[in-house]
Design an enzyme around this catalytic site. Structure first.
Site, PDB file in Angstrom:
ATOM      1  N   GLY A  46       9.549  37.398 -24.226  1.00 37.14           N
ATOM      2  CA  GLY A  46       8.596  36.411 -23.727  1.00 37.14           C
ATOM      3  C   GLY A  46       7.833  36.986 -22.550  1.00 37.14           C
ATOM      4  CD  GLN A  51       7.026  37.268 -16.655  1.00 38.35           C
ATOM      5  OE1 GLN A  51       6.878  36.757 -17.762  1.00 38.35           O
ATOM      6  NE2 GLN A  51       8.065  38.040 -16.367  1.00 38.35           N
ATOM      7  CB  CYS A  95      13.210  37.887 -15.472  1.00 40.12           C
ATOM      8  SG  CYS A  95      11.486  37.456 -15.168  1.00 40.12           S
ATOM      9  CG  LEU A  96       9.948  41.611 -19.388  1.00 42.92           C
ATOM     10  CD1 LEU A  96       8.702  41.442 -20.243  1.00 42.92           C
ATOM     11  CD2 LEU A  96      10.669  42.915 -19.728  1.00 42.92           C
ATOM     12  CG  HIS A 137      12.901  32.898 -18.696  1.00 40.87           C
ATOM     13  ND1 HIS A 137      13.957  33.545 -18.096  1.00 40.87           N
ATOM     14  CD2 HIS A 137      11.803  33.671 -18.439  1.00 40.87           C
ATOM     15  CE1 HIS A 137      13.515  34.639 -17.484  1.00 40.87           C
ATOM     16  NE2 HIS A 137      12.203  34.744 -17.688  1.00 40.87           N
ATOM     17  CD  GLU A 138       8.785  33.694 -20.952  1.00 40.88           C
ATOM     18  OE1 GLU A 138       8.072  33.902 -19.947  1.00 40.88           O
ATOM     19  OE2 GLU A 138       9.699  34.469 -21.293  1.00 40.88           O
ATOM     20  CG  HIS A 141       7.966  33.204 -15.558  1.00 38.40           C
ATOM     21  ND1 HIS A 141       8.229  33.914 -14.405  1.00 38.40           N
ATOM     22  CD2 HIS A 141       8.739  33.789 -16.516  1.00 38.40           C
ATOM     23  CE1 HIS A 141       9.112  34.872 -14.656  1.00 38.40           C
ATOM     24  NE2 HIS A 141       9.442  34.814 -15.936  1.00 38.40           N
TER      25      HIS A 141
END
Ligand code: GNR
Ligand code: NI
Length: 173
Positions: A46, A51, A95-96, A137-138, A141
């Site tokens: 994702g 981000q 997480c990226l 999670h997204e 963000h």
């Protein structure tokens, strides 16, 4: 199509609430392409617009099993959780924007989400399993929230310090 840089925590842009997308146009479709390319390249399941420093309510995801022959890219514009199950589920999240740090997070097992797709059409779908974890999670963000915000302060601080160190090292090289 182009790869975009992924912001690393701590960054003030990862703590901001994003603005709704007002029109679905070719610029937005190009942004979606870049986000999917960046997500697959990372690789991740994702990616949310903030981000990559785009402060708009938009996310991409693909939680298809790796064995699956065909990818399942999804683009969600202005997503909203309209229902959450009482049942909860613990998943080890990463997480990226917080590379190589993982921790267990408890979230509703299933959620129903409504959003706008790249044609400007309204969509509504129920997600479960990894898809449910990922979409929550997204969407977090998009509201300036990271998975480490669910952890105890000491653990969160430990991870944040590691990321500060990583960013210093990245800046030197
Ligand atoms: O690639 C990712 N894996 C992942 C694993 C468990 C729970 C959530 C995620 S999302 C993450 C990519 C990312 O940081 N998206 O914002
Ligand atoms: Ni993330």
């Amino acid at each position: 199509m182009a790869l975009r840089n992924i912001l690393i925590h701590p960054d003030p842009r990862l703590k901001k609430v994003t603005a709704p997308v007002s029109s679905v146009n070719d610029d937005l479709r190009r942004l979606a392409d870049d986000m999917l390319e960046t997500m697959y390249d990372a690789p991740g399941i994702g990616l949310a617009a903030p981000q990559i420093a785009v402060m708009s309510r938009m996310l991409v995801m693909d939680c298809a099993k790796e064995e699956a022959a065909t990818p399942e890219p999804m683009v969600l514009i202005n997503p909203e959780i309209v229902w959450s199950s009482d049942e909860r589920n613990v998943y080890e999240e990463g997480c990226l924007s917080i590379p190589e740090q993982y921790a267990e997070v408890e979230r509703p097992t299933e959620v129903e989400v409504k959003w706008t797709d790249l044609n400007g059409a309204s969509k509504r779908e129920r997600f479960d399993g990894l898809w449910a974890t990922c979409v929550q999670h997204e969407i977090d963000h998009l509201d300036g929230k990271l998975f480490i915000d669910y952890l105890k302060p000491l653990k969160r601080q430990m991870i944040t310090r590691k990321m500060q160190k990583l960013k210093r090292e990245m800046a030197r090289s």
